[in-house]
Design a protein around this motif. Structure first.
Motif, mmCIF file in Angstrom:
data_model
loop_
_atom_site.group_PDB
_atom_site.id
_atom_site.type_symbol
_atom_site.label_atom_id
_atom_site.label_comp_id
_atom_site.label_asym_id
_atom_site.label_seq_id
_atom_site.Cartn_x
_atom_site.Cartn_y
_atom_site.Cartn_z
ATOM 1 N N LEU A 235 0.830 -1.211 0.000
ATOM 2 C CA LEU A 235 0.000 0.000 0.000
ATOM 3 C C LEU A 235 0.861 1.256 0.000
ATOM 4 O O LEU A 235 0.491 2.262 -0.616
ATOM 5 C CB LEU A 235 -0.953 -0.010 1.200
ATOM 6 C CG LEU A 235 -2.104 -1.009 1.117
ATOM 7 C CD1 LEU A 235 -2.839 -1.099 2.452
ATOM 8 C CD2 LEU A 235 -3.064 -0.660 -0.013
ATOM 9 N N ASN A 236 2.007 1.203 0.670
ATOM 10 C CA ASN A 236 2.934 2.348 0.670
ATOM 11 C C ASN A 236 3.466 2.657 -0.723
ATOM 12 O O ASN A 236 3.864 3.779 -1.002
ATOM 13 C CB ASN A 236 4.124 2.076 1.608
ATOM 14 C CG ASN A 236 3.957 2.759 2.929
ATOM 15 O OD1 ASN A 236 3.358 3.822 3.014
ATOM 16 N ND2 ASN A 236 4.491 2.140 3.972
ATOM 17 N N SER A 237 3.491 1.648 -1.603
ATOM 18 C CA SER A 237 4.039 1.841 -2.944
ATOM 19 C C SER A 237 3.016 2.404 -3.927
ATOM 20 O O SER A 237 3.348 2.661 -5.077
ATOM 21 C CB SER A 237 4.591 0.516 -3.485
ATOM 22 O OG SER A 237 3.531 -0.363 -3.850
ATOM 23 N N LEU A 238 1.778 2.571 -3.489
ATOM 24 C CA LEU A 238 0.699 3.007 -4.381
ATOM 25 C C LEU A 238 0.214 4.401 -4.017
ATOM 26 O O LEU A 238 0.041 4.711 -2.840
ATOM 27 C CB LEU A 238 -0.479 2.027 -4.299
ATOM 28 C CG LEU A 238 -0.212 0.600 -4.762
ATOM 29 C CD1 LEU A 238 -1.381 -0.298 -4.386
ATOM 30 C CD2 LEU A 238 0.044 0.557 -6.251
ATOM 31 N N PRO A 239 -0.072 5.238 -5.022
ATOM 32 C CA PRO A 239 -0.628 6.567 -4.736
ATOM 33 C C PRO A 239 -2.138 6.474 -4.450
ATOM 34 O O PRO A 239 -2.871 5.877 -5.223
ATOM 35 C CB PRO A 239 -0.368 7.347 -6.028
ATOM 36 C CG PRO A 239 -0.331 6.308 -7.099
ATOM 37 C CD PRO A 239 0.207 5.056 -6.453
ATOM 38 N N ASP A 240 -2.560 7.036 -3.320
ATOM 39 C CA ASP A 240 -3.975 7.108 -2.947
ATOM 40 C C ASP A 240 -4.738 5.829 -3.316
ATOM 41 O O ASP A 240 -5.662 5.851 -4.127
ATOM 42 C CB ASP A 240 -4.613 8.332 -3.607
ATOM 43 C CG ASP A 240 -6.037 8.573 -3.134
ATOM 44 O OD1 ASP A 240 -6.418 8.080 -2.047
ATOM 45 O OD2 ASP A 240 -6.789 9.233 -3.870
ATOM 46 N N PRO A 241 -4.348 4.684 -2.717
ATOM 47 C CA PRO A 241 -4.947 3.407 -3.135
ATOM 48 C C PRO A 241 -6.345 3.155 -2.597
ATOM 49 O O PRO A 241 -6.682 3.575 -1.492
ATOM 50 C CB PRO A 241 -3.983 2.372 -2.556
ATOM 51 C CG PRO A 241 -3.416 3.030 -1.344
ATOM 52 C CD PRO A 241 -3.327 4.505 -1.694
ATOM 53 N N GLN A 242 -7.146 2.459 -3.386
ATOM 54 C CA GLN A 242 -8.415 1.886 -2.931
ATOM 55 C C GLN A 242 -8.186 0.387 -2.819
ATOM 56 O O GLN A 242 -7.993 -0.291 -3.819
ATOM 57 C CB GLN A 242 -9.556 2.171 -3.896
ATOM 58 C CG GLN A 242 -10.873 1.496 -3.501
ATOM 59 C CD GLN A 242 -11.384 1.967 -2.146
ATOM 60 O OE1 GLN A 242 -11.698 3.137 -1.986
ATOM 61 N NE2 GLN A 242 -11.463 1.070 -1.173
ATOM 62 N N THR B 95 -7.518 -2.123 9.823
ATOM 63 C CA THR B 95 -6.613 -1.470 10.774
ATOM 64 C C THR B 95 -5.470 -0.769 10.055
ATOM 65 O O THR B 95 -5.140 0.385 10.367
ATOM 66 C CB THR B 95 -6.061 -2.506 11.780
ATOM 67 O OG1 THR B 95 -7.177 -3.100 12.467
ATOM 68 C CG2 THR B 95 -5.121 -1.864 12.775
ATOM 69 N N ILE B 96 -4.880 -1.435 9.082
ATOM 70 C CA ILE B 96 -3.769 -0.833 8.338
ATOM 71 C C ILE B 96 -4.235 0.399 7.571
ATOM 72 O O ILE B 96 -3.587 1.445 7.607
ATOM 73 C CB ILE B 96 -3.109 -1.863 7.398
ATOM 74 C CG1 ILE B 96 -2.299 -2.842 8.250
ATOM 75 C CG2 ILE B 96 -2.230 -1.194 6.354
ATOM 76 C CD1 ILE B 96 -1.725 -3.984 7.491
ATOM 77 N N CYS B 97 -5.343 0.301 6.878
ATOM 78 C CA CYS B 97 -5.833 1.464 6.128
ATOM 79 C C CYS B 97 -6.151 2.617 7.067
ATOM 80 O O CYS B 97 -5.863 3.775 6.758
ATOM 81 C CB CYS B 97 -7.043 1.086 5.281
ATOM 82 S SG CYS B 97 -6.597 0.069 3.855
ATOM 83 N N LYS C 292 -4.082 6.228 7.261
ATOM 84 C CA LYS C 292 -4.964 7.306 6.797
ATOM 85 C C LYS C 292 -5.332 7.158 5.314
ATOM 86 O O LYS C 292 -5.349 8.124 4.550
ATOM 87 C CB LYS C 292 -4.359 8.678 7.087
ATOM 88 C CG LYS C 292 -4.163 8.946 8.573
ATOM 89 C CD LYS C 292 -3.583 10.294 8.837
ATOM 90 C CE LYS C 292 -3.416 10.655 10.280
ATOM 91 N NZ LYS C 292 -3.440 9.708 11.314
ATOM 92 N N LEU C 293 -5.632 5.917 4.934
ATOM 93 C CA LEU C 293 -6.040 5.607 3.565
ATOM 94 C C LEU C 293 -7.563 5.462 3.508
ATOM 95 O O LEU C 293 -8.241 5.464 4.536
ATOM 96 C CB LEU C 293 -5.383 4.300 3.108
ATOM 97 C CG LEU C 293 -3.860 4.277 3.090
ATOM 98 C CD1 LEU C 293 -3.354 2.882 2.715
ATOM 99 C CD2 LEU C 293 -3.306 5.324 2.128
ATOM 100 N N ARG C 294 -8.050 5.311 2.316
ATOM 101 C CA ARG C 294 -9.475 5.037 2.120
ATOM 102 C C ARG C 294 -9.853 3.759 2.868
ATOM 103 O O ARG C 294 -9.040 2.846 2.989
ATOM 104 C CB ARG C 294 -9.770 4.823 0.636
ATOM 105 C CG ARG C 294 -9.475 5.999 -0.241
ATOM 106 C CD ARG C 294 -9.443 5.565 -1.717
ATOM 107 N NE ARG C 294 -9.095 6.687 -2.534
ATOM 108 C CZ ARG C 294 -9.986 7.570 -3.013
ATOM 109 N NH1 ARG C 294 -11.259 7.418 -2.764
ATOM 110 N NH2 ARG C 294 -9.581 8.590 -3.740
ATOM 111 N N GLU C 295 -11.108 3.698 3.284
ATOM 112 C CA GLU C 295 -11.585 2.474 3.939
ATOM 113 C C GLU C 295 -11.648 1.348 2.907
ATOM 114 O O GLU C 295 -12.113 1.560 1.778
ATOM 115 C CB GLU C 295 -12.971 2.714 4.541
ATOM 116 C CG GLU C 295 -13.448 1.553 5.365
ATOM 117 C CD GLU C 295 -14.667 1.902 6.208
ATOM 118 O OE1 GLU C 295 -15.386 0.955 6.542
ATOM 119 O OE2 GLU C 295 -14.884 3.080 6.517
ATOM 120 N N PRO C 296 -11.173 0.162 3.260
ATOM 121 C CA PRO C 296 -11.220 -0.949 2.295
ATOM 122 C C PRO C 296 -12.658 -1.325 1.953
ATOM 123 O O PRO C 296 -13.559 -1.176 2.779
ATOM 124 C CB PRO C 296 -10.542 -2.113 3.021
ATOM 125 C CG PRO C 296 -9.915 -1.555 4.226
ATOM 126 C CD PRO C 296 -10.571 -0.240 4.517
#
Length: 193
Positions: A56-63, A95-97, A101-105
């Motif tokens: 996820l760290n390698s992706l820009p603004d991931p869903q 938890t990771i998302c 501070k990423l979008r909710e899975p």
């Protein structure tokens, strides 16, 4: 964070976990199968959390999206340990998302991605007698995913990877209207063949 994701990641959860990811628009497609064979559940989920966080760290603004798993009935009994273990994939992802501070899975039912990709959500009537057990039906559905991947020119190393590629395609269809329109056009053209 904008309304449209900058990238997508789809997981077919399990100890043999198919994964696929790409940038919005389909660029930089990556996919494969992760294997989590540790005996202790905590060890499995710690490894999964590390792998997921790194990707996820390698992706820009991931869903992120995960396939909603089906709990298999074993001769009229539901295995409580299977239910508890299965919940871990989703708990760790949420938890990771949250902490990143990423979008909710999203949790996507298997019938949803099937209907948006290869379109096979049930075994055909004429095949139901032959495919009369859950393992036989599962094998047939996995073959539909592999056929869809073959049609799109996507390589895969496992059934789980093929299903993750289909799930990723469904995610793009959901979030990218122009991509969805192009897919719909392709299906209409095939109907006339």
């Amino acid at each position: 964070m904008s309304d449209a994701p900058g990238s997508y990641m789809f997981l077919d959860p399990g100890r043999s976990m198919g994964f696929s990811m790409c940038l919005a628009g389909g660029g930089s497609l990556r996919h494969g199968t992760w294997s989590f064979r540790q005996e202790r559940h905590g060890e499995v989920f710690a490894d999964y959390a590390n792998v997921l966080r790194r990707q996820l760290n390698s992706l820009p603004d991931p869903q992120l999206a995960l396939e909603m798993l089906t709990i298999v009935d074993h001769n009229g009994h539901i295995d409580g340990n299977q239910v508890a273990f299965t919940a871990g994939w989703y708990s760790v992802a949420h938890t990771i998302c949250y902490t990143m501070k990423l979008r909710e899975p999203e949790i996507i039912p298997i019938q949803t991605w099937r209907s948006k990709t290869h379109g096979k959500t049930a075994v055909p009537k004429e095949m139901r007698e032959k495919l009369n057990t859950q393992p036989l039906r599962s094998k047939w559905f996995k073959q539909q995913a592999k056929d869809y991947c073959d049609k799109n020119g996507w390589s895969y190393g496992s059934d789980d990877e093929a299903e993750a590629l289909c799930g990723l395609d469904a995610l793009r269809i959901i979030y990218e209207p122009n991509y969805a329109f192009g897919k719909g056009k392709a299906y209409r053209q095939e109907a006339f063949l």
